[in-house]
Design a protein around this motif. Structure first.
Motif, PDB file in Angstrom:
ATOM      1  N   THR A 135       0.818  -1.220   0.000  1.00 12.42           N
ATOM      2  CA  THR A 135       0.000   0.000   0.000  1.00 12.42           C
ATOM      3  C   THR A 135       0.848   1.266   0.000  1.00 12.42           C
ATOM      4  O   THR A 135       0.427   2.296  -0.522  1.00 12.42           O
ATOM      5  CB  THR A 135      -0.927   0.020   1.229  1.00 12.42           C
ATOM      6  N   HIS A 136       2.065   1.188   0.575  1.00  8.74           N
ATOM      7  CA  HIS A 136       2.898   2.393   0.637  1.00  8.74           C
ATOM      8  C   HIS A 136       3.708   2.597  -0.646  1.00  8.74           C
ATOM      9  O   HIS A 136       4.431   3.586  -0.774  1.00  8.74           O
ATOM     10  CB  HIS A 136       3.852   2.323   1.842  1.00  8.74           C
ATOM     11  N   HIS A 137       3.574   1.662  -1.612  1.00  7.05           N
ATOM     12  CA  HIS A 137       4.277   1.794  -2.890  1.00  7.05           C
ATOM     13  C   HIS A 137       3.383   1.221  -3.987  1.00  7.05           C
ATOM     14  O   HIS A 137       3.698   0.217  -4.619  1.00  7.05           O
ATOM     15  CB  HIS A 137       5.619   1.047  -2.821  1.00  7.05           C
ATOM     16  N   PRO A 138       2.237   1.847  -4.223  1.00  7.43           N
ATOM     17  CA  PRO A 138       1.218   1.245  -5.085  1.00  7.43           C
ATOM     18  C   PRO A 138       1.591   1.174  -6.561  1.00  7.43           C
ATOM     19  O   PRO A 138       1.053   0.339  -7.283  1.00  7.43           O
ATOM     20  CB  PRO A 138       0.003   2.155  -4.873  1.00  7.43           C
ATOM     21  N   ALA A 139       2.484   2.020  -7.033  1.00 10.60           N
ATOM     22  CA  ALA A 139       2.797   2.057  -8.457  1.00 10.60           C
ATOM     23  C   ALA A 139       3.728   0.931  -8.878  1.00 10.60           C
ATOM     24  O   ALA A 139       3.684   0.472 -10.020  1.00 10.60           O
ATOM     25  CB  ALA A 139       3.429   3.402  -8.828  1.00 10.60           C
ATOM     26  N   GLY A 140       4.575   0.464  -7.973  1.00 11.09           N
ATOM     27  CA  GLY A 140       5.524  -0.583  -8.310  1.00 11.09           C
ATOM     28  C   GLY A 140       6.786  -0.044  -8.943  1.00 11.09           C
ATOM     29  O   GLY A 140       6.976   1.172  -9.093  1.00 11.09           O
ATOM     30  N   ASP A 141       7.672  -0.959  -9.341  1.00 10.60           N
ATOM     31  CA  ASP A 141       8.978  -0.594  -9.891  1.00 10.60           C
ATOM     32  C   ASP A 141       9.185  -1.107 -11.306  1.00 10.60           C
ATOM     33  O   ASP A 141       9.507  -0.341 -12.213  1.00 10.60           O
ATOM     34  CB  ASP A 141      10.101  -1.151  -9.002  1.00 10.60           C
ATOM     35  N   PHE A 142       9.008  -2.424 -11.483  1.00 13.05           N
ATOM     36  CA  PHE A 142       9.374  -3.070 -12.736  1.00 13.05           C
ATOM     37  C   PHE A 142       8.280  -4.028 -13.191  1.00 13.05           C
ATOM     38  O   PHE A 142       7.447  -4.463 -12.397  1.00 13.05           O
ATOM     39  CB  PHE A 142      10.689  -3.852 -12.575  1.00 13.05           C
ATOM     40  N   ARG A 143       8.359  -4.393 -14.475  1.00 15.09           N
ATOM     41  CA  ARG A 143       7.402  -5.346 -15.053  1.00 15.09           C
ATOM     42  C   ARG A 143       8.116  -6.640 -15.408  1.00 15.09           C
ATOM     43  O   ARG A 143       9.221  -6.629 -15.945  1.00 15.09           O
ATOM     44  CB  ARG A 143       6.743  -4.758 -16.305  1.00 15.09           C
ATOM     45  N   LEU A 144       7.475  -7.755 -15.113  1.00 16.34           N
ATOM     46  CA  LEU A 144       7.984  -9.076 -15.457  1.00 16.34           C
ATOM     47  C   LEU A 144       7.164  -9.621 -16.617  1.00 16.34           C
ATOM     48  O   LEU A 144       5.942  -9.727 -16.523  1.00 16.34           O
ATOM     49  CB  LEU A 144       7.883 -10.005 -14.245  1.00 16.34           C
ATOM     50  N   ASP A 145       7.847  -9.979 -17.730  1.00 16.96           N
ATOM     51  CA  ASP A 145       7.093 -10.481 -18.878  1.00 16.96           C
ATOM     52  C   ASP A 145       6.972 -12.003 -18.836  1.00 16.96           C
ATOM     53  O   ASP A 145       7.495 -12.675 -17.940  1.00 16.96           O
ATOM     54  CB  ASP A 145       7.701  -9.991 -20.193  1.00 16.96           C
ATOM     55  N   SER A 146       6.285 -12.565 -19.832  1.00 15.01           N
ATOM     56  CA  SER A 146       6.009 -14.005 -19.852  1.00 15.01           C
ATOM     57  C   SER A 146       7.264 -14.838 -20.075  1.00 15.01           C
ATOM     58  O   SER A 146       7.257 -16.042 -19.821  1.00 15.01           O
ATOM     59  CB  SER A 146       4.977 -14.322 -20.943  1.00 15.01           C
ATOM     60  N   GLU A 147       8.337 -14.222 -20.543  1.00 14.71           N
ATOM     61  CA  GLU A 147       9.599 -14.928 -20.747  1.00 14.71           C
ATOM     62  C   GLU A 147      10.510 -14.857 -19.521  1.00 14.71           C
ATOM     63  O   GLU A 147      11.611 -15.397 -19.545  1.00 14.71           O
ATOM     64  CB  GLU A 147      10.331 -14.350 -21.961  1.00 14.71           C
ATOM     65  N   GLY A 148      10.044 -14.171 -18.482  1.00 10.56           N
ATOM     66  CA  GLY A 148      10.845 -14.055 -17.283  1.00 10.56           C
ATOM     67  C   GLY A 148      11.852 -12.927 -17.313  1.00 10.56           C
ATOM     68  O   GLY A 148      12.755 -12.880 -16.461  1.00 10.56           O
ATOM     69  N   LEU A 149      11.709 -11.982 -18.252  1.00  7.64           N
ATOM     70  CA  LEU A 149      12.587 -10.823 -18.309  1.00  7.64           C
ATOM     71  C   LEU A 149      11.946  -9.655 -17.570  1.00  7.64           C
ATOM     72  O   LEU A 149      10.713  -9.492 -17.563  1.00  7.64           O
ATOM     73  CB  LEU A 149      12.868 -10.423 -19.756  1.00  7.64           C
ATOM     74  N   VAL A 150      12.777  -8.851 -16.947  1.00  3.54           N
ATOM     75  CA  VAL A 150      12.303  -7.701 -16.183  1.00  3.54           C
ATOM     76  C   VAL A 150      12.503  -6.435 -17.012  1.00  3.54           C
ATOM     77  O   VAL A 150      13.568  -6.244 -17.622  1.00  3.54           O
ATOM     78  CB  VAL A 150      13.052  -7.582 -14.839  1.00  3.54           C
ATOM     79  N   HIS A 151      11.475  -5.574 -17.010  1.00  2.00           N
ATOM     80  CA  HIS A 151      11.507  -4.345 -17.802  1.00  2.00           C
ATOM     81  C   HIS A 151      11.324  -3.123 -16.909  1.00  2.00           C
ATOM     82  O   HIS A 151      10.697  -3.192 -15.850  1.00  2.00           O
ATOM     83  CB  HIS A 151      10.394  -4.381 -18.860  1.00  2.00           C
ATOM     84  N   ASP A 152      11.855  -2.010 -17.392  1.00  2.00           N
ATOM     85  CA  ASP A 152      11.794  -0.754 -16.648  1.00  2.00           C
ATOM     86  C   ASP A 152      10.438  -0.087 -16.844  1.00  2.00           C
ATOM     87  O   ASP A 152      10.313   0.974 -17.451  1.00  2.00           O
ATOM     88  CB  ASP A 152      12.926   0.171 -17.106  1.00  2.00           C
ATOM     89  N   GLU A 153       9.413  -0.760 -16.327  1.00  2.00           N
ATOM     90  CA  GLU A 153       8.053  -0.246 -16.376  1.00  2.00           C
ATOM     91  C   GLU A 153       7.378  -0.605 -15.062  1.00  2.00           C
ATOM     92  O   GLU A 153       7.459  -1.757 -14.628  1.00  2.00           O
ATOM     93  CB  GLU A 153       7.274  -0.877 -17.540  1.00  2.00           C
ATOM     94  N   PRO A 154       6.721   0.338 -14.395  1.00  2.00           N
ATOM     95  CA  PRO A 154       6.126   0.036 -13.087  1.00  2.00           C
ATOM     96  C   PRO A 154       4.983  -0.958 -13.194  1.00  2.00           C
ATOM     97  O   PRO A 154       4.084  -0.806 -14.009  1.00  2.00           O
ATOM     98  CB  PRO A 154       5.631   1.404 -12.601  1.00  2.00           C
TER      99      PRO A 154
END
Length: 235
Positions: A135-154
């Protein structure tokens, strides 16, 4: 395998609890936050742990000793009166971490993630554990795609748990540039810009942990975690 625990923070949001006790040594359910990490690392088979320190650095060794209580060997890496941030702290600890991939953990979190799920050899430069947004960080940091890669998108929140190859820090100066602190010896810089740069190269993988995770950033969250763990232990 070796591990690094970030424990150099000033704990300013936790005052007055951290006036005399560094945040990773604050207790929940009868033992320091950092001790929960040490137990899990030892159970995984980690044999050496580097603990970076700054604020109230002299409190750690009397509380934790040399690590033999957990079957570990502890190294305390003092950063000076001003912490080196996460990137600088990792860079400062590299001589003790060796040339193989290592686990890095934030010392002020609690999580029931099974560390055995971490890859010993990440496909890219690092492998991160992501969690649902608190709740204290609702926007998030990164996105995880279906291939297991992390992206710079909240989308999800970085848990503060990951595995890193030492090469992750190679060329850090080109990424950080002339950011304040980067000119110091040892340098002071954040880890996030390096993570984002590697994400753009598709070199950061990750996993979504659906279990319990707490960023112990306030006295209220510390008290709530303590109550939850004690209730779980009781029954």
């Amino acid at each position: 395998m070796k591990a690094l625990i970030f424990a150099a923070g000033l704990g300013e949001r936790m005052r007055p609890l951290t006036n005399h006790t560094p945040k990773p040594l604050l207790a929940v359910a009868g033992k320091p936050l950092i001790a929960w990490h040490l137990e899990r690392l030892a159970a995984l088979g980690v044999d050496e742990v580097v603990i970076n320190t700054s604020w109230l650095a002299g409190c750690f060794e009397p509380a934790l000793g040399d690590g033999s209580h957990w079957g570990l060997r502890l190294h305390y890496r003092y950063e000076g009166n001003t912490p080196l941030e996460t990137g600088g702290g990792m860079h400062n600890a590299l001589p003790l971490l060796g040339e193989a991939p290592f686990i890095a953990l934030n010392g002020d979190i609690w999580c029931d993630f099974d560390l055995a799920r971490l890859p010993r050899q990440p496909h890219g430069l690092a492998h991160l554990v992501l969690v649902d947004n608190p709740t204290h960080h609702p926007a998030g940091d990164f996105r995880l795609d279906s291939e297991g890669l992390v992206h710079d998108e909240p989308a999800l929140t970085f848990s503060g748990i990951g595995v890193y190859r030492p090469e992750f820090l190679h060329g850090w100066q080109q990424v950080i540039g002339a950011a304040p602190g980067s000119e110091l010896t040892p340098p002071r810089f954040k880890l996030a810009p390096l993570l984002r740069a590697a994400m753009h190269q598709r070199r950061i993988s990750g996993i979504h942990h659906h279990g319990r995770w707490t960023d112990v950033g306030t006295p209220q969250r510390l008290a709530e975690l303590d109550q939850q763990l004690r209730e779980a232990q009781a029954g």
